[in-house]
Design an enzyme around this catalytic site. Sequence first.
Site, PDB file in Angstrom:
ATOM      1  N   LYS A 117       0.832  -1.217   0.000  1.00  0.00           N
ATOM      2  CA  LYS A 117       0.000   0.000   0.000  1.00  0.00           C
ATOM      3  C   LYS A 117       0.854   1.249   0.000  1.00  0.00           C
ATOM      4  CE  LYS A 117      -4.509  -1.537   1.539  1.00  0.00           C
ATOM      5  NZ  LYS A 117      -5.610  -1.423   2.508  1.00  0.00           N
ATOM      6  N   LYS A 199      -4.058 -10.459  -6.508  1.00  0.00           N
ATOM      7  CA  LYS A 199      -5.270 -10.702  -5.722  1.00  0.00           C
ATOM      8  C   LYS A 199      -6.438  -9.877  -6.269  1.00  0.00           C
ATOM      9  CE  LYS A 199      -5.933  -8.401  -1.944  1.00  0.00           C
ATOM     10  NZ  LYS A 199      -5.997  -7.775  -0.611  1.00  0.00           N
ATOM     11  N   LYS A 202     -10.948  -4.660  -4.441  1.00  0.00           N
ATOM     12  CA  LYS A 202     -11.950  -3.645  -4.775  1.00  0.00           C
ATOM     13  C   LYS A 202     -11.291  -2.351  -5.230  1.00  0.00           C
ATOM     14  CE  LYS A 202     -12.762  -3.626   0.187  1.00  0.00           C
ATOM     15  NZ  LYS A 202     -13.535  -4.387   1.111  1.00  0.00           N
TER      16      LYS A 202
HETATM   17  P1  TYM Z   1     -10.506  -6.480   3.805  1.00  0.00           P
HETATM   18  O1  TYM Z   1     -11.582  -5.505   4.078  1.00  0.00           O
HETATM   19  O2  TYM Z   1      -9.467  -6.115   2.813  1.00  0.00           O
HETATM   20  O3  TYM Z   1     -11.128  -7.857   3.326  1.00  0.00           O
HETATM   21  C1  TYM Z   1     -12.141  -8.509   4.080  1.00  0.00           C
HETATM   22  C2  TYM Z   1     -11.924  -9.995   4.032  1.00  0.00           C
HETATM   23  O4  TYM Z   1     -11.915 -10.468   2.690  1.00  0.00           O
HETATM   24  C3  TYM Z   1     -10.747 -11.232   2.446  1.00  0.00           C
HETATM   25  N1  TYM Z   1     -10.330 -11.035   1.059  1.00  0.00           N
HETATM   26  C4  TYM Z   1     -10.107 -12.029   0.184  1.00  0.00           C
HETATM   27  N2  TYM Z   1     -10.188 -13.366   0.315  1.00  0.00           N
HETATM   28  C5  TYM Z   1      -9.903 -14.107  -0.771  1.00  0.00           C
HETATM   29  N3  TYM Z   1      -9.544 -13.586  -1.961  1.00  0.00           N
HETATM   30  C6  TYM Z   1      -9.443 -12.251  -2.151  1.00  0.00           C
HETATM   31  N4  TYM Z   1      -9.108 -11.750  -3.320  1.00  0.00           N
HETATM   32  C7  TYM Z   1      -9.737 -11.406  -1.030  1.00  0.00           C
HETATM   33  N5  TYM Z   1      -9.741 -10.069  -0.859  1.00  0.00           N
HETATM   34  C8  TYM Z   1     -10.109  -9.861   0.428  1.00  0.00           C
HETATM   35  C9  TYM Z   1      -9.720 -10.668   3.414  1.00  0.00           C
HETATM   36  O5  TYM Z   1      -8.683 -11.592   3.652  1.00  0.00           O
HETATM   37  C10 TYM Z   1     -10.563 -10.395   4.634  1.00  0.00           C
HETATM   38  O6  TYM Z   1     -10.715 -11.559   5.413  1.00  0.00           O
HETATM   39  N6  TYM Z   1      -7.474  -5.932   7.743  1.00  0.00           N
HETATM   40  C11 TYM Z   1      -8.687  -6.573   7.272  1.00  0.00           C
HETATM   41  C12 TYM Z   1      -9.909  -6.166   8.056  1.00  0.00           C
HETATM   42  C13 TYM Z   1      -9.776  -6.331   9.528  1.00  0.00           C
HETATM   43  C14 TYM Z   1      -9.859  -7.544  10.238  1.00  0.00           C
HETATM   44  C15 TYM Z   1      -9.722  -7.199  11.613  1.00  0.00           C
HETATM   45  C16 TYM Z   1     -10.009  -8.877   9.872  1.00  0.00           C
HETATM   46  C17 TYM Z   1      -9.616  -5.331  10.429  1.00  0.00           C
HETATM   47  N7  TYM Z   1      -9.588  -5.849  11.700  1.00  0.00           N
HETATM   48  C18 TYM Z   1      -9.736  -8.178  12.606  1.00  0.00           C
HETATM   49  C19 TYM Z   1     -10.023  -9.831  10.865  1.00  0.00           C
HETATM   50  C20 TYM Z   1      -9.891  -9.503  12.220  1.00  0.00           C
HETATM   51  C21 TYM Z   1      -8.916  -6.179   5.825  1.00  0.00           C
HETATM   52  O7  TYM Z   1      -8.396  -5.203   5.353  1.00  0.00           O
HETATM   53  O8  TYM Z   1      -9.812  -6.951   5.160  1.00  0.00           O
END
Ligand code: TYM
Length: 332
Positions: A117, A199, A202
């Site tokens: 990022k 990956k 969004k």
């Molecule tokens: P975020 O918002 O980017 O994504 C949410 C969840 O979706 C999964 N994900 C994917 N899984 C498979 N293939 C993909 N292409 C893909 N893109 C996204 C992510 O792995 C995630 O599980 N930091 C985290 C949010 C967060 C969080 C937490 C998660 C904040 N605090 C505490 C667990 C526990 C994030 O940015 O996810």
Amino acid sequence: MAELETKKRVFSGIQPSGTFTLGNYVGAVRNWAPLQKEFDCIYSVVNMHAITVRQQPAALRRQTYEAAAMLLAAGINPKQSIVFVQSHVPQHTQLSWVLACNTMFGELSRMTQFKDKSQKHTENVNAGLFTYPVLMAADILLYGAHGVPVGEDQKQHVELARNIAQRFNNAYSDTFIVPEPYIQKIGGRIMSLQNPAAKMSKSDENINGFISMQDDADTIVRKFKRAVTDSEARVYRSKEKAGVSNLMDIYAAMTGKTDAEIEAEFEGKGYGDFKLAVAQSVIDVFAPLQQEHARILADKAELERILEDGAQRAQHLANKMLAKVYKKVGFV
Ligand code: TYM
């Protein structure tokens, strides 16, 4: 209630930084409702994480409600589980400070998401982007979660949360549960439809790279038709066939079919048929979710009530943990 308290706990979060993608759904969200059977579940729309990258305030506000509504549409029952917005529970940032004082600069420097990022947003490499995994550790440790259902890309962050928990426990006596990442065998990492080496995200500038959970049927078909594959025109899984393997992951996740079943189904057929079948499997899953999403969003007052109730229940648990932590570190 007694039964609830003896169950192990699960926590996960999702950023409202855009519309959820098929990657979010397959890697994370679709697994959250089924976990309610076995676990005491807490799910959060992590809007504080989202502002590590500049957001339009009006869009962030709208997307926060949309995200919460999508979690409910995906079957999370707010009477059983806790669904809340991160900024409604200030204990997350309070614990985050204490944990930051138990996290090493070197550890944060090694986070691949930070490296990615900060390369992508060179004009805004802010301190929040760097300390983001500490806030994520606070999200998890605050509730004593045993399991964290996430996609593959969040594994490193959950491992850091484990290290922080262990370090704190060693320094101040047993306080935190050391959490484990729960990652799906199939679909833990869904790749971009345009670049199977990256990956699905969004924030992809090429909208053909990702399927949004709000895409209509025609858009879904069009994007799958354009998906990058290879010139062999045979459906089977292989390291050399990243595009086709990714489509197989999506199809398997949507239909529950095994690789052998998928290979047999498309034996002797070209990629055209395969892509249409994958698109249709996604449409079949998304159409009812989209309807339910619209229904939930139409009653904003009820949605706000659910989130307020979730925040209160989360705060109750969070306060207990924070008080314990403050006492252990010697705050009077
Ligand atoms: P975020 O918002 O980017 O994504 C949410 C969840 O979706 C999964 N994900 C994917 N899984 C498979 N293939 C993909 N292409 C893909 N893109 C996204 C992510 O792995 C995630 O599980 N930091 C985290 C949010 C967060 C969080 C937490 C998660 C904040 N605090 C505490 C667990 C526990 C994030 O940015 O996810």
